[in-house]
Scaffold this motif. Structure first.
Motif, PDB file in Angstrom:
ATOM      1  N   ALA A  75       1.092  -1.193   0.155  1.00  0.00           N
ATOM      2  CA  ALA A  75       0.074  -0.062  -0.013  1.00  0.00           C
ATOM      3  C   ALA A  75       0.912   1.168   0.154  1.00  0.00           C
ATOM      4  N   TYR A  76       0.956   1.923  -1.065  1.00  0.00           N
ATOM      5  CA  TYR A  76       2.114   2.817  -1.338  1.00  0.00           C
ATOM      6  C   TYR A  76       1.500   4.312  -0.828  1.00  0.00           C
ATOM      7  N   ASN A  77       2.300   4.795   0.152  1.00  0.00           N
ATOM      8  CA  ASN A  77       2.009   6.116   0.531  1.00  0.00           C
ATOM      9  C   ASN A  77       2.863   7.155  -0.147  1.00  0.00           C
ATOM     10  N   GLU A  78       2.322   8.023  -0.612  1.00  0.00           N
ATOM     11  CA  GLU A  78       3.186   9.348  -1.237  1.00  0.00           C
ATOM     12  C   GLU A  78       3.718  10.102  -0.257  1.00  0.00           C
ATOM     13  N   SER A  79       4.606  10.682  -0.738  1.00  0.00           N
ATOM     14  CA  SER A  79       5.900  11.619   0.010  1.00  0.00           C
ATOM     15  C   SER A  79       5.494  13.167   0.000  1.00  0.00           C
ATOM     16  N   TYR A  80       4.332  13.653  -0.780  1.00  0.00           N
ATOM     17  CA  TYR A  80       3.674  14.905  -0.866  1.00  0.00           C
ATOM     18  C   TYR A  80       4.874  15.848  -1.098  1.00  0.00           C
ATOM     19  N   ASP A  81       5.683  15.386  -2.220  1.00  0.00           N
ATOM     20  CA  ASP A  81       6.604  16.241  -2.795  1.00  0.00           C
ATOM     21  C   ASP A  81       7.745  16.757  -1.911  1.00  0.00           C
ATOM     22  N   LEU A  82       7.982  15.920  -0.608  1.00  0.00           N
ATOM     23  CA  LEU A  82       9.187  16.089   0.279  1.00  0.00           C
ATOM     24  C   LEU A  82      10.221  15.808  -0.405  1.00  0.00           C
ATOM     25  N   MET A  83      10.521  14.892  -1.197  1.00  0.00           N
ATOM     26  CA  MET A  83      11.698  14.310  -1.835  1.00  0.00           C
ATOM     27  C   MET A  83      12.013  15.451  -2.751  1.00  0.00           C
ATOM     28  N   ALA A  84      11.119  15.950  -3.537  1.00  0.00           N
ATOM     29  CA  ALA A  84      11.400  17.001  -4.431  1.00  0.00           C
ATOM     30  C   ALA A  84      11.739  18.075  -3.802  1.00  0.00           C
ATOM     31  N   ASP A  85      11.112  18.761  -2.839  1.00  0.00           N
ATOM     32  CA  ASP A  85      11.574  19.787  -2.060  1.00  0.00           C
ATOM     33  C   ASP A  85      13.017  19.756  -1.681  1.00  0.00           C
ATOM     34  N   LEU A  86      13.271  18.731  -1.146  1.00  0.00           N
ATOM     35  CA  LEU A  86      14.726  18.627  -0.558  1.00  0.00           C
ATOM     36  C   LEU A  86      15.634  18.467  -1.688  1.00  0.00           C
ATOM     37  N   TYR A  87      15.535  17.917  -2.795  1.00  0.00           N
ATOM     38  CA  TYR A  87      16.316  17.967  -3.985  1.00  0.00           C
ATOM     39  C   TYR A  87      16.486  19.319  -4.502  1.00  0.00           C
ATOM     40  N   GLU A  88      15.409  20.204  -4.550  1.00  0.00           N
ATOM     41  CA  GLU A  88      15.453  21.802  -4.853  1.00  0.00           C
ATOM     42  C   GLU A  88      16.161  22.342  -3.859  1.00  0.00           C
ATOM     43  N   SER A  89      15.971  22.275  -2.509  1.00  0.00           N
ATOM     44  CA  SER A  89      16.674  23.063  -1.662  1.00  0.00           C
ATOM     45  C   SER A  89      18.145  23.049  -1.749  1.00  0.00           C
ATOM     46  N   LEU A  90      18.444  21.495  -1.776  1.00  0.00           N
ATOM     47  CA  LEU A  90      19.891  21.259  -1.820  1.00  0.00           C
ATOM     48  C   LEU A  90      20.556  21.559  -2.932  1.00  0.00           C
ATOM     49  N   LYS A  91      19.902  21.739  -4.306  1.00  0.00           N
ATOM     50  CA  LYS A  91      20.504  22.342  -5.307  1.00  0.00           C
ATOM     51  C   LYS A  91      20.890  23.868  -5.224  1.00  0.00           C
ATOM     52  N   GLN A  92      20.020  24.504  -4.376  1.00  0.00           N
ATOM     53  CA  GLN A  92      20.445  25.845  -4.465  1.00  0.00           C
ATOM     54  C   GLN A  92      21.487  26.079  -3.384  1.00  0.00           C
ATOM     55  N   ARG A  93      21.620  25.281  -2.358  1.00  0.00           N
ATOM     56  CA  ARG A  93      22.885  25.337  -1.404  1.00  0.00           C
ATOM     57  C   ARG A  93      24.188  24.688  -2.067  1.00  0.00           C
ATOM     58  N   LEU A  94      23.869  23.790  -2.588  1.00  0.00           N
ATOM     59  CA  LEU A  94      25.160  22.839  -2.834  1.00  0.00           C
ATOM     60  C   LEU A  94      25.465  22.995  -4.590  1.00  0.00           C
ATOM     61  N   GLY A  95      24.625  23.603  -5.510  1.00  0.00           N
ATOM     62  CA  GLY A  95      24.888  23.613  -6.727  1.00  0.00           C
ATOM     63  C   GLY A  95      24.275  22.146  -7.498  1.00  0.00           C
ATOM     64  N   GLN A  96      23.661  22.371  -8.714  1.00  0.00           N
ATOM     65  CA  GLN A  96      23.089  21.414  -9.347  1.00  0.00           C
ATOM     66  C   GLN A  96      23.651  20.266  -9.530  1.00  0.00           C
ATOM     67  N   ASP A  97      24.824  20.620 -10.101  1.00  0.00           N
ATOM     68  CA  ASP A  97      25.734  19.277 -10.577  1.00  0.00           C
ATOM     69  C   ASP A  97      26.161  18.281  -9.486  1.00  0.00           C
ATOM     70  N   ASN A  98      26.423  18.908  -8.250  1.00  0.00           N
ATOM     71  CA  ASN A  98      26.681  18.095  -7.106  1.00  0.00           C
ATOM     72  C   ASN A  98      25.551  17.306  -6.796  1.00  0.00           C
ATOM     73  N   VAL A  99      24.157  18.079  -6.616  1.00  0.00           N
ATOM     74  CA  VAL A  99      23.123  17.257  -6.250  1.00  0.00           C
ATOM     75  C   VAL A  99      22.506  16.166  -7.254  1.00  0.00           C
ATOM     76  N   VAL A 100      22.529  16.593  -8.407  1.00  0.00           N
ATOM     77  CA  VAL A 100      22.125  15.791  -9.511  1.00  0.00           C
ATOM     78  C   VAL A 100      23.054  14.238  -9.261  1.00  0.00           C
ATOM     79  N   VAL A 101      24.429  14.423  -9.120  1.00  0.00           N
ATOM     80  CA  VAL A 101      25.026  13.132  -9.102  1.00  0.00           C
ATOM     81  C   VAL A 101      24.947  12.402  -7.789  1.00  0.00           C
TER      82      VAL A 101
END
Lengths: 171, 192
Positions: A75-101
């Motif tokens: 029974a899959y429970n979604e994460s309400y965009d939390l993972m995407a939010d974390l990803y975007e926040s980290l991109k701002q702090r650490l740079g896109q290239d670092n976070v993507v990899v």
């Protein structure tokens, strides 16, 4: 009074075994459905793996006959965009290239987690409201699974992690 | 970041070497260097030199990996050179994830791909063995491969979107008696 009790006792002694044997008094059980409900920020792939670990653990502890009566569903429970939010926040702090990899390696324990990731996770945890994370629409399919399984004569065992408990309780 | 990229490049080189051996194209080291330099400097257009030496390309060797996202295919072939069964199961998983990324805007297709991904995961675990350690190993293998598959911003966003489509859905597991059917290619038909 004694006579009434005696009649009831006779009824129970005669009727219950008969009904149970025929499966009319108690519904005959045809198996058990083990339903795993994942926690927050679990991808579907991760939830699949958790379900498989539960399955293998039970397989190693039950007899083949007992194990054969089990079904394992997710029974899959979604994460309400939390993972995407974390990803975007980290991109701002650490740079896109670092976070993507490195994003999935950080979350999966493959690389050492930078302080920035810990800080962002902590921020998210403090503003996170679990009580708003069980949507009626999401819950409907879970309830349908439980209902269908029970109506078909199966037991249901819900195994939940973190957020999954809120869904299981709400169901 | 560099810690991730460096091993991948090394693995690519290993893959390249093994494929050259298989294809019987083991040229001398000097020729390889020249070929590599030629490819790097984009002089391999073939119009002026007249040389038939092809540019250095990685040619995966396992036919079961056809149509798999190239970085994923290279990673799988380099990492699991000794097991066609593991490669086949991971190729199956990688193909499903690729479809999931492509269709992440469509809920019904996302659910369908999630069911396929569940089967691919079951296949991988089945391929690895019967015990609990197989499930743990399967998780680790999928996790490592995922970091290769999701190697751009767009692919990450598509993966998030795909997962968001799945909230509230229920996914039936495959009965143990039918677990072998989860593999697109039966492990029993593969050599190792």
């Amino acid at each position: 009074m004694k006579r009434i009790i005696g009649v009831m006792w006779m009824f129970l002694v005669w009727f219950v075994p008969q009904a149970s044997a025929e499966g009319t008094f108690c519904r005959s059980e045809t198996g058990t459905v083990v339903v795993f409900g994942n926690g927050i920020m679990n991808t579907k792939d991760d939830a699949d793996s958790s379900k498989e670990v539960i399955e293998r653990n039970l397989r190693s502890t039950l007899t083949p006959d007992e194990f054969s009566k089990l079904e394992f569903d997710l029974a899959y429970n979604e994460s309400y965009d939390l993972m995407a939010d974390l990803y975007e926040s980290l991109k701002q702090r650490l740079g896109q290239d670092n976070v993507v990899v490195s994003f999935w390696r950080w979350l999966g324990g493959g690389d050492e987690v930078p302080d920035a990731v810990r800080e962002e996770l902590l921020k998210m945890a403090t503003r996170f409201d679990f009580s708003t994370m069980v949507g009626d629409e999401d819950l409907a399919n879970h309830i349908a699974l439980y209902r269908t399984s029970i109506l078909s004569g199966k037991k249901v065992i819900a195994v939940s992690h973190s957020q999954g408990n809120f869904f299981a309780n709400a169901a | 970041m560099t810690e991730i990229n460096q091993p991948t490049e090394k693995e690519n080189i290993v893959t390249m070497k093994s494929n050259w051996k298989k294809l019987g194209l083991a040229l001398g080291a000097g020729i390889l260097v020249l070929g590599g330099a030629c490819a790097l400097t984009s002089c391999g257009g073939g119009s002026s030199s007249g040389s038939s030496t092809p540019p250095v390309v990685i040619v995966p060797s396992d036919p079961n990996g056809e149509n798999v996202y190239q970085p994923a295919r290279q990673y799988i072939e380099a990492t699991y050179q000794d097991s066609a069964k593991k490669r086949a199961a991971l190729f199956q998983y990688a193909k499903v994830v690729e479809k999931a990324l492509a269709d992440s805007g469509d809920k019904q297709l996302s659910i369908q791909h999630a069911e396929e991904a569940g089967r691919a995961s079951e296949c991988l675990t089945y391929t690895l063995g019967d015990d609990v350690s197989a499930a743990h190993a399967s998780y680790e293998m999928k996790k490592d491969l995922r970091s290769i598959i999701l190697n751009t911003d767009e692919r990450n966003k598509a993966y998030f979107a795909y997962n968001d489509q799945l909230g509230g859905e229920v996914f039936k597991g495959t009965p143990n008696s039918q677990i072998a059917t989860t593999c697109d290619i039966s492990p029993a038909t593969l050599p190792n």
